[in-house]
Scaffold this motif. Structure first.
Motif: not given
Length: 56
Positions: A39-46, A48-49
């Protein structure tokens, strides 16, 4: 009046071993564990914080 609920973990385990064979599900094998997908953290997840840089 008799308390039929287990009071300790040992009593709970003992109660579970008293289940009839047809309810235990023995004879059925569990599927083999699968490898976890990478898995990877994409820009959308990034995004969110808020203020993530303060934690990194």
């Amino acid at each position: 009046m008799r308390n039929i609920e287990p009071d300790t973990l040992d009593q709970l385990i003992e109660d579970c071993t008293d289940l009839p064979e047809e309810l235990r599900g023995e004879g059925r094998s569990l599927p083999a564990p699968r490898a976890a997908r990478p898995w990877q953290v994409d820009e959308a997840n990034y995004a969110q914080v808020a203020d993530l840089d303060a934690y990194v």
